[in-house]
Enzyme design. Structure first.
Site, PDB file in Angstrom:
ATOM      1  N   ASN A  73       0.870  -1.176   0.000  1.00 50.14           N
ATOM      2  CA  ASN A  73       0.000   0.000   0.000  1.00 50.14           C
ATOM      3  C   ASN A  73       0.904   1.222   0.000  1.00 50.14           C
ATOM      4  O   ASN A  73       1.506   1.545   1.021  1.00 50.14           O
ATOM      5  CB  ASN A  73      -0.892  -0.030   1.257  1.00 50.14           C
ATOM      6  N   LYS A  87       0.060   4.229  -0.197  1.00 51.30           N
ATOM      7  CA  LYS A  87      -0.578   5.402   0.419  1.00 51.30           C
ATOM      8  C   LYS A  87      -0.352   6.635  -0.465  1.00 51.30           C
ATOM      9  O   LYS A  87      -0.339   6.509  -1.691  1.00 51.30           O
ATOM     10  CB  LYS A  87      -0.062   5.587   1.850  1.00 51.30           C
ATOM     11  N   HIS A 100      -9.422   1.284   5.182  1.00 46.06           N
ATOM     12  CA  HIS A 100      -8.151   1.456   5.892  1.00 46.06           C
ATOM     13  C   HIS A 100      -8.362   2.419   7.060  1.00 46.06           C
ATOM     14  O   HIS A 100      -9.149   3.374   6.940  1.00 46.06           O
ATOM     15  CB  HIS A 100      -7.090   1.995   4.926  1.00 46.06           C
ATOM     16  N   GLU A 108      -6.707   4.777   8.088  1.00 46.21           N
ATOM     17  CA  GLU A 108      -6.445   6.182   7.748  1.00 46.21           C
ATOM     18  C   GLU A 108      -7.653   6.808   7.052  1.00 46.21           C
ATOM     19  O   GLU A 108      -7.927   7.995   7.230  1.00 46.21           O
ATOM     20  CB  GLU A 108      -5.176   6.271   6.882  1.00 46.21           C
ATOM     21  N   GLU A 166      -5.050  -4.775  10.736  1.00 50.53           N
ATOM     22  CA  GLU A 166      -4.044  -3.736  10.910  1.00 50.53           C
ATOM     23  C   GLU A 166      -4.298  -2.999  12.225  1.00 50.53           C
ATOM     24  O   GLU A 166      -5.099  -2.044  12.269  1.00 50.53           O
ATOM     25  CB  GLU A 166      -4.108  -2.725   9.754  1.00 50.53           C
ATOM     26  N   GLY A 178       3.009   2.266  10.872  1.00 48.07           N
ATOM     27  CA  GLY A 178       4.020   3.327  10.732  1.00 48.07           C
ATOM     28  C   GLY A 178       4.772   3.654  12.010  1.00 48.07           C
ATOM     29  O   GLY A 178       5.440   4.674  12.094  1.00 48.07           O
ATOM     30  N   SER A 207       3.752  -2.059  10.288  1.00 49.32           N
ATOM     31  CA  SER A 207       5.205  -2.140  10.507  1.00 49.32           C
ATOM     32  C   SER A 207       5.805  -3.483  10.107  1.00 49.32           C
ATOM     33  O   SER A 207       6.790  -3.934  10.703  1.00 49.32           O
ATOM     34  CB  SER A 207       5.553  -1.811  11.965  1.00 49.32           C
TER      35      SER A 207
END
Ligand code: 13P
Length: 248
Positions: free
Chosen positions: A9, A11, A93, A95, A163, A169, A209
């Protein structure tokens, strides 16, 4: 047997110059032991999918609108993603749930749109750090799965990605038994709703990660069928090592 999936991904990263990474990746992995997917920003989907033709790499979107077309400035439909060469789309996701207020209902509507366009939906679920600390992880994951996955899911049209938000991250990864607990739970949840036959076919990815150093451990966990990789998917060298580990 479920074939493992190495999904990148990107992003909001990448310009046409980044396609060099993809050329390298395609050359280095002509016949990998796992499926490979890259989800670039929408601006790169068309050139990337052209580049990936006749390679082992598939392309996907990072989101889609629920409607096929219309007055929705800035949005992209599942049909448009398919037209640009996508075979998959990441949905829900964390985010997007955080930045755009996407709810389970929104995600389920988008998943139906993905299926309408012939795309495989990668539906993301995951708990916050506070939810984990409160012992609510499985409850949160179960509710997200129930609400975000529409009826009609099967092993071809659905991938589920676990996730944990606090692992994205951050360089922090859950303990392996914690990953195992969630993935076993997700498989059982799918089996209860769709039957064991379907549940057996759906690939469950871990994301957060994942990197070349931890992928072997994570993939050793039962019911982990691959990875959804952010930062480490941007460089062919790192993602190539993840592909190699997943392809073993
Ligand atoms: P990182 O691999 O950068 O933690 O991102 C994970 C992720 O959000 C993939 O969708």
């Amino acid at each position: 047997m479920r074939r493992r999936l190495a999904a990148g991904n990107w992003k909001m990263n990448g310009t046409h110059a980044s396609l060099d990474e993809l050329r390298t990746l395609a050359q280095q992995h002509p016949s990998p032991g796992c499926d490979i997917l890259i989800c670039p920003p929408a601006t790169l989907l068309d050139p990337m999918s052209r580049l990936c033709r006749d390679t082992a790499i598939a392309c996907g979107g990072q989101d889609c609108h629920a409607e096929p077309k219309g007055a929705h400035t800035g949005d992209i439909s599942a049909e448009m993603l398919a037209d640009a060469g996508a075979e998959y789309v990441i949905l829900g996701h964390s985010e997007r749930r955080a930045d755009h207020g996407e709810t389970d209902e929104t995600v389920a509507a988008k998943a139906l749109a993905a299926w309408r366009a012939g795309l495989t939906a990668i539906i993301c679920v995951g708990e916050s750090e506070a939810q984990r600390d409160n012992g609510a992880t499985l409850e949160v994951i179960g509710a997200q799965m129930d609400g975000s996955i529409p009826d009609g899911a099967d092993g071809d049209n659905l991938v589920v990605a676990y996730e944990p938000i606090w692992a994205i991250g951050t360089g922090r990864v859950p303990m392996l038994p914690e990953i195992g607990e969630v993935h076993d739970f997700m498989r059982a949840r799918l089996a209860a709703r769709f039957g064991p036959g379907v549940a057996d076919q759906v690939r469950l990815l871990y994301g957060g990660s994942m990197n070349p150093a931890n992928v072997a451990d994570i993939i050793s966990v039962r019911n982990v069928d691959g990875g959804l990789v952010g930062g480490a998917s941007l460089k062919a060298r790192d993602f190539g090592r993840i592909i190699a580990a997943l392809g073993k």
